[in-house]
Enzyme design. Structure first.
Site, mmCIF file in Angstrom:
data_model
loop_
_atom_site.group_PDB
_atom_site.id
_atom_site.type_symbol
_atom_site.label_atom_id
_atom_site.label_comp_id
_atom_site.label_asym_id
_atom_site.label_seq_id
_atom_site.Cartn_x
_atom_site.Cartn_y
_atom_site.Cartn_z
ATOM 1 N N LYS A 174 67.630 42.304 44.185
ATOM 2 C CA LYS A 174 66.324 42.377 43.793
ATOM 3 C C LYS A 174 66.379 40.561 43.717
ATOM 4 C CE LYS A 174 66.295 46.333 41.198
ATOM 5 N NZ LYS A 174 66.311 47.038 39.967
ATOM 6 N N ASN B 36 61.951 55.868 36.102
ATOM 7 C CA ASN B 36 61.202 56.739 36.907
ATOM 8 C C ASN B 36 61.352 58.071 37.090
ATOM 9 O OD1 ASN B 36 59.797 54.379 38.279
ATOM 10 N ND2 ASN B 36 61.926 53.701 38.941
ATOM 11 N N ILE C 6 66.590 54.910 37.513
ATOM 12 C CA ILE C 6 66.398 56.291 36.894
ATOM 13 C C ILE C 6 65.824 56.557 35.974
ATOM 14 C CG2 ILE C 6 67.559 58.496 36.786
ATOM 15 C CD1 ILE C 6 69.883 57.391 38.606
ATOM 16 N N ARG D 113 72.627 36.701 38.947
ATOM 17 C CA ARG D 113 73.350 37.469 38.077
ATOM 18 C C ARG D 113 74.678 37.927 38.320
ATOM 19 N NH1 ARG D 113 73.470 43.955 39.221
ATOM 20 N NH2 ARG D 113 74.275 44.488 37.294
ATOM 21 N N ARG E 125 80.584 56.305 41.333
ATOM 22 C CA ARG E 125 81.355 56.184 40.543
ATOM 23 C C ARG E 125 81.853 57.278 39.661
ATOM 24 N NH1 ARG E 125 79.398 50.404 38.551
ATOM 25 N NH2 ARG E 125 77.839 50.768 40.443
ATOM 26 N N GLY F 35 71.003 54.169 36.562
ATOM 27 C CA GLY F 35 70.850 53.640 38.047
ATOM 28 C C GLY F 35 71.620 54.266 38.831
ATOM 29 N N GLU G 77 65.875 42.185 34.263
ATOM 30 C CA GLU G 77 67.005 41.248 34.079
ATOM 31 C C GLU G 77 66.600 39.908 34.495
ATOM 32 O OE1 GLU G 77 69.001 43.712 36.707
ATOM 33 O OE2 GLU G 77 70.495 44.518 35.377
ATOM 34 N N HIS H 265 75.755 45.308 32.656
ATOM 35 C CA HIS H 265 74.541 45.500 32.493
ATOM 36 C C HIS H 265 73.821 44.816 31.130
ATOM 37 C CE1 HIS H 265 74.705 49.605 34.837
ATOM 38 N NE2 HIS H 265 74.355 48.774 35.506
ATOM 39 N N ASP I 145 71.860 59.328 46.160
ATOM 40 C CA ASP I 145 70.350 58.849 46.145
ATOM 41 C C ASP I 145 69.740 60.036 45.005
ATOM 42 O OD1 ASP I 145 67.607 58.609 46.199
ATOM 43 O OD2 ASP I 145 67.568 57.605 48.067
ATOM 44 N N PHE I 146 69.526 59.719 43.795
ATOM 45 C CA PHE I 146 68.892 60.781 42.824
ATOM 46 C C PHE I 146 67.547 61.239 43.217
ATOM 47 C CE2 PHE I 146 72.310 58.726 40.459
ATOM 48 C CZ PHE I 146 72.888 59.484 39.262
ATOM 49 N N ARG I 147 66.886 60.516 43.876
ATOM 50 C CA ARG I 147 65.598 61.165 44.478
ATOM 51 C C ARG I 147 65.889 62.275 45.444
ATOM 52 N NH1 ARG I 147 63.864 55.195 46.566
ATOM 53 N NH2 ARG I 147 66.227 55.481 47.051
#
Length: 400
Positions: free
Chosen positions: A17, A338, A335, A92, A244, A213, A387, A183, A286-288
């Site tokens: 990002k 959304n 996540i 970051r 992970r 996420g 962030e 985070h 991919d959680f979607r």
């Protein structure tokens, strides 16, 4: 009068990002993201002033350096007028190790320490180092205006009783083995926004911040300070994540090495890149896509149930640290922001803590801060991660 803008690079394990921000006026001129989860690379840059969007797709690249160069090349080609006003670049960095505890201007010694701290964040710090080197090379005029902002910095307030592991003390004293967390930049942002929304001073605020996420962590914040967090020495500990494993019995590793004869490096690969919801679902991280398959694919359903179960356990445990007053639960991250489905599954287990979700509010996918709790519940907030605003502010304070 020339604007003083900050370019922020936020390099994660599944996406990059970036933003061009006026940190004083809190104006985002550009917001961009490169999604590297799928088979093709998608680059999106939103010009928030002109309300236009640039979208491009590219084939997978064979190095992270090429990816960062692509971002800079596109910015210099399409948005040079904004980059001409950039006075600093904020990076970051997930892990500062035992020595880097606050934001600082980059020099060769700091860059070396970030590289050495890669042992604690192998999925992140090497990417940060690569991005910093490219930034220094492509924009040498800002050589002394590159700043690193650490995810571990916010967690420096965690007490010894929370950050020490129950192993011989010499491993902490001599080798700095302890819980560092991650985070922290976004957990701090969530704290600041919660203070405004709830109209409570930061130093009086008790919240549990859930950054969910591809990488996920939960932080207990008491009187405005981090007092415990789910990630540990590295971002591998804690919640089940995209790839992970999160918390496991350490003897699993001994068993894999000694009884199954799997080399240690391969075990490391398995636990960091082949586990989590990917490992359980045998399908995707991919959680979607997992949500789409929840009712038709047993392993997809199981992976999401395990993910939500672990989060509910952590929230329950951290509620005991709130000194008798929990002001809010906050969901943030890709996540957390959304997925109304996952938020509902998590909160459903927490009625004993007086947490109840409003189904209609939860399903409304606003891109702003919202309450999703029912009337008789402790506040439950959804706050989009930002962030980059914190990174921009920290960078500006050091270079201007």
């Amino acid at each position: 009068m020339k604007k003083k803008l900050i370019l922020v690079l936020n390099c994660g394990s599944s996406s990059v990002k970036f933003s061009v921000i006026d940190p004083i006026l809190e104006i985002n001129y550009l917001d961009g993201m490169v999604d590297i989860l799928n088979s093709k690379i998608s680059l999106i840059i939103k010009n928030l002033i002109k309300n236009t969007t640039l979208f491009k797709e590219f084939e997978k690249m064979d190095s992270y350096e090429k990816l960062i160069k692509l971002i800079f090349t596109t910015l210099l080609c399409k948005y040079k007028n904004y980059l001409d006003d950039v006075v600093g670049i904020g990076h970051r960095v997930v892990h500062g190790g035992p020595f880097l505890k606050k934001s600082m201007i980059i020099n060769s010694d700091i860059l070396l320490k970030i590289k050495q701290s890669s042992i604690f964040a192998p999925l992140h710090n090497p990417f940060h180092v690569a991005a910093i080197k490219i930034a220094l090379k492509i924009m040498p005029i800002l050589q002394y205006n590159n700043v690193v902002v650490f995810d571990t910095a916010f967690h420096q307030t965690i007490p010894k009783k929370a950050f020490l592991y129950a192993i011989p003390y010499k491993f902490y004293k001599n080798y700095s083995i302890r819980r560092y967390g991650a985070h922290g930049i976004n957990h701090f942002y969530v704290l600041k926004k919660s203070s405004l929304i709830l109209k409570k001073p930061i130093n009086c605020l008790n919240i549990i911040s859930c950054h969910l996420g591809s990488g996920s962590s939960i932080t207990a914040i008491v009187n405005g300070q981090s007092v415990d967090t789910s990630m540990g020495l590295t971002p591998l500990e804690g919640l089940v994540m995209g790839t992970r494993c999160g918390d496991i019995d350490p003897y699993v590793i001994f068993y894999m090495v000694n009884e199954l004869n799997i080399p240690v490096k391969e075990v490391q690969q398995i636990l960091t890149k082949e586990s989590g919801v990917l490992g359980i679902s045998s399908m995707t991280s991919d959680f979607r896509k997992l949500e789409e398959k929840y009712y038709t694919h047993k392993q997809a359903k199981l992976s999401i149930n395990i993910f939500c179960y672990r989060i509910s356990k952590y929230i329950s445990g951290y509620s005991s640290l709130m000194q008798g007053r929990l002001d809010a639960i906050v969901f943030t991250g890709g996540i957390g922001e959304n997925s109304s489905f996952i938020r509902q599954k998590i909160i459903h287990k927490l009625s004993l803590l007086n947490l109840f979700i409003d189904v209609k509010k939860n399903k409304k996918n606003y891109k702003k801060n919202i309450f999703i709790n029912s009337m008789n519940s402790i506040p439950i907030l959804v706050i989009p991660a930002n962030e980059n605003q914190i990174i921009a502010q920290e960078t500006y304070d050091l270079v201007v």
